[in-house]
Motif scaffolding. Structure first.
Motif, PDB file in Angstrom:
ATOM      1  N   ASP A 169      77.194  89.329  78.925  1.00 21.93           N
ATOM      2  CA  ASP A 169      78.618  89.544  77.910  1.00 21.93           C
ATOM      3  C   ASP A 169      78.064  89.311  76.502  1.00 21.93           C
ATOM      4  O   ASP A 169      77.268  88.258  76.095  1.00 21.93           O
ATOM      5  CB  ASP A 169      79.390  88.093  78.175  1.00 21.93           C
ATOM      6  N   GLY A 170      78.731  90.270  75.600  1.00 18.20           N
ATOM      7  CA  GLY A 170      78.328  90.308  74.379  1.00 18.20           C
ATOM      8  C   GLY A 170      77.092  90.923  73.813  1.00 18.20           C
ATOM      9  O   GLY A 170      76.979  91.241  72.588  1.00 18.20           O
ATOM     10  N   PHE A 171      76.597  91.635  74.699  1.00 17.00           N
ATOM     11  CA  PHE A 171      75.041  92.434  74.465  1.00 17.00           C
ATOM     12  C   PHE A 171      75.500  93.740  74.864  1.00 17.00           C
ATOM     13  O   PHE A 171      75.959  93.933  75.950  1.00 17.00           O
ATOM     14  CB  PHE A 171      74.249  91.883  75.079  1.00 17.00           C
ATOM     15  N   ASP A 172      75.287  94.753  74.084  1.00 16.24           N
ATOM     16  CA  ASP A 172      75.191  96.302  74.341  1.00 16.24           C
ATOM     17  C   ASP A 172      74.277  97.116  73.231  1.00 16.24           C
ATOM     18  O   ASP A 172      74.722  97.734  72.445  1.00 16.24           O
ATOM     19  CB  ASP A 172      76.801  96.712  74.115  1.00 16.24           C
ATOM     20  N   PRO A 173      72.944  96.699  73.569  1.00 12.44           N
ATOM     21  CA  PRO A 173      72.107  97.515  72.552  1.00 12.44           C
ATOM     22  C   PRO A 173      72.163  98.928  72.495  1.00 12.44           C
ATOM     23  O   PRO A 173      72.047  99.372  71.383  1.00 12.44           O
ATOM     24  CB  PRO A 173      70.757  96.964  73.231  1.00 12.44           C
ATOM     25  N   GLY A 174      72.560  99.466  73.568  1.00 13.82           N
ATOM     26  CA  GLY A 174      72.726 100.973  73.493  1.00 13.82           C
ATOM     27  C   GLY A 174      73.551 101.370  72.616  1.00 13.82           C
ATOM     28  O   GLY A 174      73.562 102.559  71.932  1.00 13.82           O
ATOM     29  N   ARG A 175      74.465 100.678  72.134  1.00 16.38           N
ATOM     30  CA  ARG A 175      75.599 101.168  71.288  1.00 16.38           C
ATOM     31  C   ARG A 175      75.723 100.683  69.986  1.00 16.38           C
ATOM     32  O   ARG A 175      76.728 100.969  69.115  1.00 16.38           O
ATOM     33  CB  ARG A 175      77.175 100.848  72.221  1.00 16.38           C
ATOM     34  N   ASN A 176      74.899  99.533  69.798  1.00 18.16           N
ATOM     35  CA  ASN A 176      75.045  98.763  68.586  1.00 18.16           C
ATOM     36  C   ASN A 176      73.450  98.873  67.845  1.00 18.16           C
ATOM     37  O   ASN A 176      72.447  98.647  68.490  1.00 18.16           O
ATOM     38  CB  ASN A 176      75.301  97.548  68.669  1.00 18.16           C
ATOM     39  N   ASP A 177      73.510  98.806  66.544  1.00 16.99           N
ATOM     40  CA  ASP A 177      72.226  98.953  65.894  1.00 16.99           C
ATOM     41  C   ASP A 177      71.415  97.553  65.992  1.00 16.99           C
ATOM     42  O   ASP A 177      72.393  96.562  65.876  1.00 16.99           O
ATOM     43  CB  ASP A 177      72.438  99.180  64.338  1.00 16.99           C
TER      44      ASP A 177
END
Length: 549
Positions: free
Chosen positions: A330-338
């Protein structure tokens, strides 16, 4: 250093960063290190090598250099043109006049050597940190990132837990800023155990003095962008932060209120370290230094979509397999965030940083008092220089004067401070018997007597600051108690009537009504730190700061 040349100033700057301040630098408010012009106030920190002035740029930019340099050129031209018409006496008087003018130039504030780039002397004799070295604008801006200066590297974090935890986290943040040569952006203080508005650190601590004594450049998050009780009124910005808490506790820092009040939307990124109860600050330093390895790690996180949940929900036969996007923590989404940038090194938590402290290279002649488990580099290199603000110190004195029934602060007697936390401890840990506190106070009295009798019989932190009073033994020290218990409780009545201890009474002083929700906690902290000895619950984070101070 006002009258030293530029090369010498640069050497002094490097020396200041590597060497601890003089022993007196850690003294209390009456320390001689507070005097204007003292060495501790002239410590220089150059934020970035690219910001160092060259001799040529100093000549062109500074009024002192420009006037003196121009005077020299005109004087030489006039001498060459009319040399045949000048007598020997004229040369003599011209030389004397030149020396006088140069002397005046060196002394007057307009001279380049009198310009302290790091401390802007604008408030009487109190030097203040020159924020123009590290921020684009003098006033907070609508957006956080518009305040960042090219070529300057920053580090920031989020507040975590109650005030004691926040103080430890900020101390660790400042230490990591020191070992990574970054400018610290100090998170806004957030209320946890009480209601109230967020507060800037400078309400309760003297940040300019900290910078002078520690050599660590730091600004408030509010210097970049203001906070608001209604963040919806602010421009929302994304900020990516490396998550220490994911490695320590298994998930990100959900306590991100210190970012939210500034309109900052945190995007979390995992760190490549092994999980454990704490994280070494030196590991963070290495991660910051190895840019190539950091970039490779970012590539891997994007490719493998890390971090993944270890305990996945049970699936029934025939259910569609979950993809890695669905099993991200939860709170992690590296593919969509720099990812976090190199310029803005953001950590979601610095409370859980541990540091390595080695014994002195040359053992002292007297027995060395061991460091406490929480007395790490965050305290030794940063936290101990975070003195309370003059405003808070004045309130602490006022409360002690009232508590002892005195007229002036000069009459406050030496005392042992005791912190007794009871409210939430009754359910969580059980209450400590009053006899345990009596025994602990007696042990402090005995130790004071031993140190009075043999001041050089021990070595360790605080040895050079020990002060005693003629004719005053340990048994004569008063006892001042701060507690969250009710003032009309049997426990407080027993402390007052049977033991004769003084109990700080915020109800009587109308602390919240006069000053606000923060002040019972902060006045307690300032009063406890003034004790010549300290008694508190072993293991409580709120006991760390007064015991160290």
């Amino acid at each position: 250093m006002f009258k030293e040349d530029l090369a010498t100033s640069a050497k002094l700057a490097a020396f200041t960063l590597l060497s601890p301040p003089a022993a007196g630098a850690r003294a209390g408010p009456s320390s001689s290190s507070d005097e204007p012009g003292s060495p501790s106030q002239r410590a220089v920190f150059i934020a970035s090598p690219s910001a160092w002035p060259t001799t040529d740029s100093a000549r062109s930019d500074s009024p002192g250099w420009g006037s003196a340099y121009g005077f020299g050129r005109r004087n030489r031209a006039a001498t060459r043109k009319g040399a045949g018409h000048l007598t020997q006496g004229t040369y003599k008087w011209a030389a004397i006049a030149t020396l006088l003018l140069l002397s005046i130039w060196v002394i007057l504030p307009g001279g380049s050597h009198s310009k302290d780039r790091v401390h802007d002397i604008t408030d009487g004799d109190a030097p203040r940190f020159n924020k123009s070295l590290v921020l684009q604008h003098a006033e907070p801006q609508e957006t956080f990132f518009s305040q960042l200066l090219p070529g300057v590297r920053y580090i920031t974090s989020m507040s975590y837990g109650g005030h004691a935890n926040q103080f430890v986290g900020i101390s660790n943040l400042l230490y990591v800023a020191k070992i990574t040569n970054r400018v610290a952006i100090i998170p806004t203080l957030m209320p946890l155990h009480f209601s109230g508005a967020p507060q800037d650190l400078t309400v309760f601590y003297d940040l300019d003095r900290f910078i002078r004594e520690s050599g660590i450049p730091a600004v408030l998050q509010s210097d970049l962008k203001p906070f608001s009780s209604d963040p919806a009124q602010l421009t929302t910005e994304k900020i990516s932060c490396w998550s220490i808490l994911e490695r320590v506790a298994g998930n990100r820092n959900f306590n991100d209120g210190s970012m939210m009040v500034h309109g900052m939307d945190v995007r979390n990124w995992p760190l490549p370290f092994e999980s454990g109860p704490m994280m070494w600050a030196e590991k963070v330093q290495e991660f910051d230094y190895e840019l190539g390895e950091r970039l490779a790690w970012i590539k891997r996180v994007n490719k493998e979509l890390l971090p993944q949940e270890t305990a996945l929900p049970a699936q029934k036969p025939g259910d569609r397999p979950l993809n890695r996007h669905e099993t991200l923590k939860d709170g992690f989404d590296p593919g969509r965030n720099d990812p976090p940038t190199d310029q803005m090194f953001c950590l979601d938590n610095t409370f859980f940083l541990a540091t390595r402290v080695f014994p002195p290279a040359i053992p002292p002649s007297a027995p060395l008092e061991p460091l406490r488990s929480y007395e790490g580099q965050g305290w030794l290199r940063a936290g101990q220089y975070l003195h309370f603000s003059a405003h808070l110190e004045a309130l602490a004195e006022r409360y002690l004067v009232s508590l002892f029934g005195l007229w002036t602060a000069r009459s406050i007697p030496p005392f042992i401070s005791v912190h007794i936390r009871r409210g939430d401890f009754e359910q969580a840990r059980g209450l400590t018997a009053i006899d345990a506190f009596k025994d602990a106070v007696q042990r402090v009295r005995d130790r004071l007597d031993r140190r009075m009798d043999d001041p050089d019989g021990w070595a360790g932190a605080g040895h050079e600051l020990q002060r005693y009073f003629d004719g005053v033994r340990g048994k004569d020290y008063a006892v001042v108690v701060t507690t969250d218990d009710k003032m009309d409780s049997d426990f407080v009545r027993q402390i007052r009537s049977e033991l004769g201890w003084k109990v700080l009474d915020h109800d009587k002083m109308q602390t919240i009504k006069k000053y606000g929700e923060w002040y019972p906690t902060m006045i307690d902290a300032a009063v406890l730190a003034r004790g010549r000895g300290f008694v508190g619950w072993n293991g409580g984070v709120e006991e760390w700061t007064p015991s160290l101070k």
